[in-house]
Design an enzyme around this catalytic site. Structure first.
Site, short mmCIF file in Angstrom:
data_model
loop_
_atom_site.label_atom_id
_atom_site.label_comp_id
_atom_site.label_asym_id
_atom_site.label_seq_id
_atom_site.Cartn_x
_atom_site.Cartn_y
_atom_site.Cartn_z
N HIS A 189 -1.42 1.03 -10.05
CA HIS A 189 -2.07 0.01 -8.79
C HIS A 189 -2.60 -1.18 -9.64
CE1 HIS A 189 -4.14 -0.33 -4.44
NE2 HIS A 189 -4.21 -1.25 -5.03
N ARG A 233 1.36 -0.79 -0.02
CA ARG A 233 0.04 0.12 -0.05
C ARG A 233 1.33 0.89 0.07
NH1 ARG A 233 -3.72 -2.58 -1.54
NH2 ARG A 233 -5.73 -3.25 -0.77
#
Ligand SMILES: NC(=O)c1ccc[n+]([C@@H]2O[C@H](COP(=O)([O-])OP(=O)(O)OC[C@H]3O[C@@H](n4cnc5c(N)ncnc54)[C@H](OP(=O)(O)O)[C@@H]3O)[C@@H](O)[C@H]2O)c1
Length: 309
Positions: free
Chosen positions: A272, A224
């Site tokens: 992402h 993350r």
């Protein structure tokens, strides 16, 4: 029995189709849902608005569309006592291992350097380093970290991993806890972050961590964005302590237009996409879990919200 789907429209439709084909008794509704909230038994969600899930008084379980559940754990109004299930499914795992393998080989075979040479029209060989002379280290020995290590085995790298609790994995030198981190980092030439985002892992990829890696090490962050202190990475790249990075996740997504990462010659970025849940394969995991709960059996892959993953 009804399930609410909250993800982007295209993927929501793919989920609805896959669920209809695999579990016709289950009614599905794409968010936003205008019907009676009391009719919803299950929620399958990605980044629902904060407070949204507490609107459904009869929820039996919340399924995360992705492997990470930080998008749920960060909701102060997440309804208490409802099990939260993370996504474990073969399509997601395979995608991550592809990405990690690609990124490791990119750094191992100097692709950032060759891209720079290409821009300058330089035709020059960089001496190759044998895989067995490099250690690839994975932060996080969960479903994704372990599979990535398995997929890297045939290349012959030295492999290492770090987790919270002790592990034993054939062909992988395992470290754990804060006490094991320094030794793990000291031997790691290509570092991969596959940790969940928790209070403990936030900001873990920082100046101090980079300083413990061998000079010139590569960093791959597929965990993350909040795990990486972005300014510290820029500083470590400037000094040469870090030789290059592949980043899939960022503090702010989408990455702002003026962010220095866009044009940095030693950073490879992707939006992402390292790995995505594939509804056609993931549906089996969700259906099996609902059937388990309906039969009075325990759900699989329920997260511990206190631990954060
Ligand atoms: N970029 C993308 O597209 C993408 C896609 C999918 C997933 N992800 C990220 O990948 C993460 C990992 O997924 P997963 O399914 O592999 O998770 P998982 O199976 O829950 O594994 C998590 C691993 O991290 C370790 N860990 C957690 N906190 C730690 C700490 N404080 N110190 C050391 N180790 C710690 C755990 O240690 P123990 O084994 O001791 O519990 C475990 O080995 C997700 O949470 C998500 O953030 C990113």
């Amino acid at each position: 029995m009804a399930l609410l789907i909250k993800t982007d429209i295209d993927r929501g439709n793919a989920w609805a189709e896959a669920l209809a084909a695999n579990y016709p008794e289950l009614k599905t509704y794409n968010w936003p849902y205008k019907g009676d909230p009391a009719a919803i038994d299950y929620a399958l969600v990605w980044q629902p608005p904060k407070g949204e899930l507490k609107r459904y008084p009869n929820l039996k379980a919340i399924f995360s569309v992705g492997a990470g559940i930080d998008h749920l754990a960060s909701d102060p109004d997440l309804p208490a006592g409802i099990p939260v299930v993370r996504m474990v499914e073969p399509g997601l795992t395979a995608g991550m291992s592809e990405y990690v393998t690609l990124a490791v080989l990119n750094h191992h075979r100097f692709m950032l350097d060759y891209a720079a040479q290409r821009r300058e029209k330089i035709w020059e060989e960089i001496p190759q380093i044998p895989a067995e002379a490099r250690q690839v280290g994975v932060l996080g020995l969960g479903v994704l970290g372990r599979d990535a290590l398995e997929k890297l085995k045939p290349f012959g790298f030295k492999l290492a991993g770090w987790s919270r609790s002790p592990k034993s994995i054939t062909g992988v030198t395992c470290f754990h806890g804060s006490g094991g981190l320094e030794e793990f980092l000291a031997g790691t030439d290509i570092l991969i972050c596959l940790l969940p985002l928790t209070a403990e892992t936030e900001g873990l990829l920082n100046r101090e961590t980079f300083g413990k890696l061998p000079a010139g090490a590569a960093v791959i962050n597929v965990g993350r964005g909040a795990q990486l202190v972005e300014d510290d990475l820029l500083e470590a790249l400037d000094s040469g302590q870090i030789g290059g990075a592949t980043l899939d996740v960022f503090q702010k997504e989408p990455l702002p237009g003026k962010h220095p990462f866009w044009k940095h010659p030693r950073i490879f970025i992707t939006p992402h996409i390292a790995s995505m849940t594939v509804p056609q394969s993931a549906v089996r995991a969700v259906v099996a879990n609902i059937q388990r709960l309906e039969a009075g059996e325990a759900l699989q892959h329920v997260v511990d919200l206190k631990r954060g993953y």
